[in-house]
Design an enzyme around this catalytic site. Structure first.
Site, PDB file in Angstrom:
ATOM      1  N   TYR A  78      -1.719  -0.456  11.016  1.00 59.63           N
ATOM      2  CA  TYR A  78      -1.564  -1.098   9.470  1.00 59.63           C
ATOM      3  C   TYR A  78      -0.639  -0.815   8.780  1.00 59.63           C
ATOM      4  O   TYR A  78       0.205  -1.748   8.266  1.00 59.63           O
ATOM      5  CB  TYR A  78      -3.193  -0.678   9.069  1.00 59.63           C
ATOM      6  CG  TYR A  78      -3.136  -0.853   7.692  1.00 59.63           C
ATOM      7  CD1 TYR A  78      -3.029  -2.236   7.106  1.00 59.63           C
ATOM      8  CD2 TYR A  78      -3.180   0.158   6.741  1.00 59.63           C
ATOM      9  CE1 TYR A  78      -3.125  -2.843   5.692  1.00 59.63           C
ATOM     10  CE2 TYR A  78      -3.205  -0.279   5.176  1.00 59.63           C
ATOM     11  CZ  TYR A  78      -3.149  -1.863   4.795  1.00 59.63           C
ATOM     12  OH  TYR A  78      -3.265  -1.751   3.334  1.00 59.63           O
ATOM     13  N   THR A 104       0.883  -1.196   0.091  1.00 65.79           N
ATOM     14  CA  THR A 104      -0.021   0.134  -0.090  1.00 65.79           C
ATOM     15  C   THR A 104       0.863   1.401  -0.110  1.00 65.79           C
ATOM     16  O   THR A 104       1.989   1.344   0.482  1.00 65.79           O
ATOM     17  CB  THR A 104      -0.954  -0.127   1.226  1.00 65.79           C
ATOM     18  OG1 THR A 104      -1.454   1.264   1.466  1.00 65.79           O
ATOM     19  CG2 THR A 104      -0.108  -0.258   2.676  1.00 65.79           C
ATOM     20  N   ASP A 105       0.314   2.329  -0.347  1.00 60.81           N
ATOM     21  CA  ASP A 105       1.003   3.757  -0.367  1.00 60.81           C
ATOM     22  C   ASP A 105       0.869   4.176   0.840  1.00 60.81           C
ATOM     23  O   ASP A 105       1.922   5.121   1.222  1.00 60.81           O
ATOM     24  CB  ASP A 105       0.310   4.688  -1.403  1.00 60.81           C
ATOM     25  CG  ASP A 105      -1.195   4.969  -0.896  1.00 60.81           C
ATOM     26  OD1 ASP A 105      -1.707   4.424   0.100  1.00 60.81           O
ATOM     27  OD2 ASP A 105      -1.726   5.885  -1.774  1.00 60.81           O
ATOM     28  N   GLU A 106       0.141   3.639   1.891  1.00 62.15           N
ATOM     29  CA  GLU A 106       0.349   4.025   3.400  1.00 62.15           C
ATOM     30  C   GLU A 106       1.535   3.873   4.029  1.00 62.15           C
ATOM     31  O   GLU A 106       1.677   4.477   4.959  1.00 62.15           O
ATOM     32  CB  GLU A 106      -0.931   3.507   4.149  1.00 62.15           C
ATOM     33  CG  GLU A 106      -2.015   3.783   3.415  1.00 62.15           C
ATOM     34  CD  GLU A 106      -3.514   3.339   4.277  1.00 62.15           C
ATOM     35  OE1 GLU A 106      -3.488   3.316   5.384  1.00 62.15           O
ATOM     36  OE2 GLU A 106      -4.567   2.993   3.534  1.00 62.15           O
ATOM     37  N   LYS A 151       2.446  -3.202   7.156  1.00 65.55           N
ATOM     38  CA  LYS A 151       2.822  -3.507   5.904  1.00 65.55           C
ATOM     39  C   LYS A 151       4.227  -3.016   5.404  1.00 65.55           C
ATOM     40  O   LYS A 151       4.761  -3.559   4.697  1.00 65.55           O
ATOM     41  CB  LYS A 151       1.707  -2.512   5.065  1.00 65.55           C
ATOM     42  CG  LYS A 151       0.141  -3.164   5.101  1.00 65.55           C
ATOM     43  CD  LYS A 151       0.112  -4.655   4.441  1.00 65.55           C
ATOM     44  CE  LYS A 151       0.335  -4.726   2.892  1.00 65.55           C
ATOM     45  NZ  LYS A 151       0.023  -6.135   2.205  1.00 65.55           N
TER      46      LYS A 151
HETATM   47  P1  NAD Z   1      -9.427  -7.443   2.186  1.00 71.26           P
HETATM   48  O1  NAD Z   1      -9.152  -7.452   3.754  1.00 71.26           O
HETATM   49  O2  NAD Z   1     -10.670  -7.111   1.662  1.00 71.26           O
HETATM   50  O3  NAD Z   1      -9.087  -8.842   2.363  1.00 71.26           O
HETATM   51  C1  NAD Z   1      -8.147  -9.612   2.905  1.00 71.26           C
HETATM   52  C2  NAD Z   1      -8.123 -11.273   2.473  1.00 71.26           C
HETATM   53  O4  NAD Z   1      -7.000 -11.632   3.372  1.00 71.26           O
HETATM   54  C3  NAD Z   1      -9.276 -11.718   2.969  1.00 71.26           C
HETATM   55  O5  NAD Z   1     -10.174 -12.430   2.149  1.00 71.26           O
HETATM   56  C4  NAD Z   1      -9.021 -12.535   4.338  1.00 71.26           C
HETATM   57  O6  NAD Z   1      -9.923 -13.554   4.410  1.00 71.26           O
HETATM   58  C5  NAD Z   1      -7.764 -13.036   3.997  1.00 71.26           C
HETATM   59  N1  NAD Z   1      -6.664 -13.308   5.307  1.00 71.26           N
HETATM   60  C6  NAD Z   1      -6.465 -12.362   6.399  1.00 71.26           C
HETATM   61  N2  NAD Z   1      -5.935 -12.789   7.093  1.00 71.26           N
HETATM   62  C7  NAD Z   1      -5.334 -13.928   6.616  1.00 71.26           C
HETATM   63  C8  NAD Z   1      -4.629 -15.136   7.190  1.00 71.26           C
HETATM   64  N3  NAD Z   1      -3.819 -14.924   8.316  1.00 71.26           N
HETATM   65  N4  NAD Z   1      -4.396 -16.414   6.360  1.00 71.26           N
HETATM   66  C9  NAD Z   1      -4.820 -16.155   5.116  1.00 71.26           C
HETATM   67  N5  NAD Z   1      -5.735 -15.405   4.725  1.00 71.26           N
HETATM   68  C10 NAD Z   1      -5.908 -14.275   5.196  1.00 71.26           C
HETATM   69  O7  NAD Z   1      -8.412  -6.768   1.790  1.00 71.26           O
HETATM   70  P2  NAD Z   1      -8.014  -5.887   0.587  1.00 71.26           P
HETATM   71  O8  NAD Z   1      -8.564  -4.703   0.487  1.00 71.26           O
HETATM   72  O9  NAD Z   1      -8.358  -6.708  -0.746  1.00 71.26           O
HETATM   73  O10 NAD Z   1      -6.479  -5.887   0.484  1.00 71.26           O
HETATM   74  C11 NAD Z   1      -5.660  -6.834  -0.314  1.00 71.26           C
HETATM   75  C12 NAD Z   1      -4.232  -6.456  -0.111  1.00 71.26           C
HETATM   76  O11 NAD Z   1      -3.883  -5.294  -0.868  1.00 71.26           O
HETATM   77  C13 NAD Z   1      -3.684  -6.255   1.172  1.00 71.26           C
HETATM   78  O12 NAD Z   1      -2.464  -6.740   1.151  1.00 71.26           O
HETATM   79  C14 NAD Z   1      -3.728  -4.636   1.304  1.00 71.26           C
HETATM   80  O13 NAD Z   1      -2.603  -4.338   2.357  1.00 71.26           O
HETATM   81  C15 NAD Z   1      -3.365  -4.368  -0.239  1.00 71.26           C
HETATM   82  N6  NAD Z   1      -4.031  -3.093  -0.478  1.00 71.26           N
HETATM   83  C16 NAD Z   1      -5.192  -2.635  -0.391  1.00 71.26           C
HETATM   84  C17 NAD Z   1      -5.716  -1.454  -0.678  1.00 71.26           C
HETATM   85  C18 NAD Z   1      -7.125  -1.109  -0.569  1.00 71.26           C
HETATM   86  O14 NAD Z   1      -7.341   0.169  -1.052  1.00 71.26           O
HETATM   87  N7  NAD Z   1      -8.021  -1.862  -0.245  1.00 71.26           N
HETATM   88  C19 NAD Z   1      -4.942  -0.456  -1.369  1.00 71.26           C
HETATM   89  C20 NAD Z   1      -3.382  -0.893  -1.503  1.00 71.26           C
HETATM   90  C21 NAD Z   1      -3.167  -2.108  -1.099  1.00 71.26           C
HETATM   91  P1  TYD Z   2     -10.683   4.035   4.519  1.00 68.26           P
HETATM   92  O1  TYD Z   2     -11.665   3.890   3.509  1.00 68.26           O
HETATM   93  O2  TYD Z   2     -10.647   3.457   5.719  1.00 68.26           O
HETATM   94  O3  TYD Z   2      -9.164   3.980   3.816  1.00 68.26           O
HETATM   95  P2  TYD Z   2      -7.624   4.304   4.420  1.00 68.26           P
HETATM   96  O4  TYD Z   2      -7.849   4.963   5.841  1.00 68.26           O
HETATM   97  O5  TYD Z   2      -6.952   3.206   4.418  1.00 68.26           O
HETATM   98  O6  TYD Z   2      -7.192   5.518   3.343  1.00 68.26           O
HETATM   99  O7  TYD Z   2     -10.945   5.546   4.691  1.00 68.26           O
HETATM  100  C1  TYD Z   2     -10.662   6.411   3.791  1.00 68.26           C
HETATM  101  C2  TYD Z   2     -10.758   8.016   4.297  1.00 68.26           C
HETATM  102  O8  TYD Z   2     -12.411   8.110   4.775  1.00 68.26           O
HETATM  103  C3  TYD Z   2      -9.878   8.214   5.352  1.00 68.26           C
HETATM  104  O9  TYD Z   2      -9.360   9.417   5.332  1.00 68.26           O
HETATM  105  C4  TYD Z   2     -10.609   7.834   6.752  1.00 68.26           C
HETATM  106  C5  TYD Z   2     -12.255   8.376   6.363  1.00 68.26           C
HETATM  107  N1  TYD Z   2     -13.300   7.529   6.715  1.00 68.26           N
HETATM  108  C6  TYD Z   2     -14.354   8.559   7.470  1.00 68.26           C
HETATM  109  O10 TYD Z   2     -14.348   9.682   7.292  1.00 68.26           O
HETATM  110  N2  TYD Z   2     -15.473   7.828   8.183  1.00 68.26           N
HETATM  111  C7  TYD Z   2     -15.504   6.457   7.957  1.00 68.26           C
HETATM  112  O11 TYD Z   2     -16.299   6.001   8.506  1.00 68.26           O
HETATM  113  C8  TYD Z   2     -14.492   5.758   7.567  1.00 68.26           C
HETATM  114  C9  TYD Z   2     -14.411   4.098   7.411  1.00 68.26           C
HETATM  115  C10 TYD Z   2     -13.183   6.577   6.699  1.00 68.26           C
END
Ligand code: NAD
Ligand code: TYD
Length: 350
Positions: free
Chosen positions: A156, A131-133, A160
């Site tokens: 988080y 992630t970019d975070e 990562k």
């Molecule tokens: P998500 O939470 O929707 O899915 C995570 C999946 O991992 C789930 O299916 C869960 O059951 C599985 N999981 C969790 N713990 C586990 C374990 N111990 N063993 C096996 N499986 C396990 O997450 P997402 O949003 O799809 O993100 C996927 C990846 O992409 C992550 O690594 C996240 O850091 C990265 N990412 C997400 C975003 C975003 O905006 N959602 C952006 C950039 C990077």
């Molecule tokens: P989120 O979807 O949790 O992603 P991330 O924190 O990983 O970027 O949140 C996106 C933005 O929205 C973040 O600035 C937090 C804000 N947010 C709210 O204001 N209210 C909410 O209930 C949630 C879940 C997020």
């Protein structure tokens, strides 16, 4: 047939990656390893579960014996690692869970891959999805590049960042063939409704308050999930070993502007008088350590590997809203049980 392990394939992004790879590469057998936590849902993969080149395995990446055995049994050629605990608010409540899955789980996978590939690393690849975070928070100026110093603030992003360091360390120390990518916020179908966009779509639909953290001034850079999956495909096949690629769509939105746009679109789609849904906006206590702004420079990926995002944000957001409005059963199932308990804890007692 190449055997590719995708971890976290029942989650939001993972399910899109599994769908893309199973459909596009009949010459690969895709193994989806997922623990099925609250965020993992096999309903996300109904349309691929009968495919011959697809196998689902339920398991925990934290269990090193199980992981080592799995790698010995199948002898995977490649790994695309997405399994993670992914929600910042949950990491504030329970950081250790993030250390187990995101750090120890990743190291278990690295050890297992190293063990089965040590005699011959040719044609093997461990792809770590991040992630970019990890880069921390920007002020109103600047943009994250692959050279930006890591500066995570939430449990988080710290977990990562740690996993990213381990992946690079296994490349530098043991010569493990790895590639990494760091992507901005994703949106689209099958995202668990705890993250901003699906949570707010669901709340607007049900006339529930929209809990905006702080003043809603924080800025996120949104990318359509299917464009992320396409980038993962390109990087997996053409990325240089040992390299990192930033992924993002140059699409920054201040939270409150995005929320107002969602309200406007949903008033139209639900036949409400313009301005009705905005009345649900409720400012609540800010998230602890809330990063102000993320913005990603994906120039390296665009120039070197030719990837470009396919969809304009307004179009993607409309598509996403339509999807959630049509998926009443999916939403009902994921918002019951465990999720509901978490929701009460996070918002009702806030
Ligand atoms: P998500 O939470 O929707 O899915 C995570 C999946 O991992 C789930 O299916 C869960 O059951 C599985 N999981 C969790 N713990 C586990 C374990 N111990 N063993 C096996 N499986 C396990 O997450 P997402 O949003 O799809 O993100 C996927 C990846 O992409 C992550 O690594 C996240 O850091 C990265 N990412 C997400 C975003 C975003 O905006 N959602 C952006 C950039 C990077
Ligand atoms: P989120 O979807 O949790 O992603 P991330 O924190 O990983 O970027 O949140 C996106 C933005 O929205 C973040 O600035 C937090 C804000 N947010 C709210 O204001 N209210 C909410 O209930 C949630 C879940 C997020």
């Amino acid at each position: 047939m190449k055997k590719i392990l995708i971890t976290g394939g029942a989650g939001f992004i993972g399910s899109h990656v599994v769908r893309l790879f199973v459909g596009k590469y009949p010459g690969y057998h895709i193994f989806n390893l997922d623990k099925l936590t609250y965020a993992g849902n096999l309903e996300n993969l109904r349309d691929v579960e009968q495919m011959e080149n697809y196998t689902f395995i339920r398991g925990d990446i934290v269990d090193s014996d199980f992981i080592n055995q799995l790698f010995l049994q199948y002898g995977f050629d490649g790994v695309i690692h997405l399994a993670a605990e992914s929600h910042v608010d949950r990491s504030i409540t329970n950081p250790l869970e993030f250390v187990y899955t995101n750090v120890i789980g990743t190291v278990n996978l690295l050890n297992a891959a190293r063990n089965i590939w040590k005699e011959n690393m040719e044609g093997r690849l461990f792809y770590h999805v991040s992630t970019d975070e990890v880069y921390g928070s920007l002020g109103h100026e600047g943009i994250f590049t692959e050279e930006t110093r890591y500066d995570p603030h939430s449990p988080y992003s710290a977990s990562k960042a740690s996993s990213d360091h381990f992946v690079r360390a296994y490349h530098d120390t043991y010569g493990l063939p790895v590639v990494l990518s760091n992507c901005s916020n994703n949106y689209g179908s099958y995202q668990f409704p705890e993250k901003l966009i699906p949570l707010f779509i669901n709340n607007i639909k049900n006339n529930k308050p929209l809990p905006v953290y702080g003043k809603g001034e924080n800025i996120r850079d949104w990318l359509w999930v299917e464009d992320h999956a396409r980038a993962i495909d390109v990087i997996f096949h053409s990325g240089k070993k040992g390299e990192t690629y930033n992924i993002g769509g140059h699409n920054e939105w201040k939270n409150i502007d995005l929320i107002r746009l969602m309200c406007k679109i949903m008033d139209r789609k639900l036949g409400r008088t313009p301005g009705t849904s905005e009345q649900l906006i409720t400012y609540v206590k800010d998230r602890a350590g809330h990063d102000l702004r993320y913005a990603i420079d994906s120039g390296k990926l665009q120039k070197e590997l030719g990837w470009v995002p396919s969809l304009q944000f307004e179009e993607g957001l409309e598509k996403t809203i339509d999807w959630y409005l049509s998926q009443t059963e999916w939403l009902k199932n994921v918002t019951s049980g465990e999720y509901q308990k978490y929701y009460e804890q996070q918002y009702v007692k806030r």
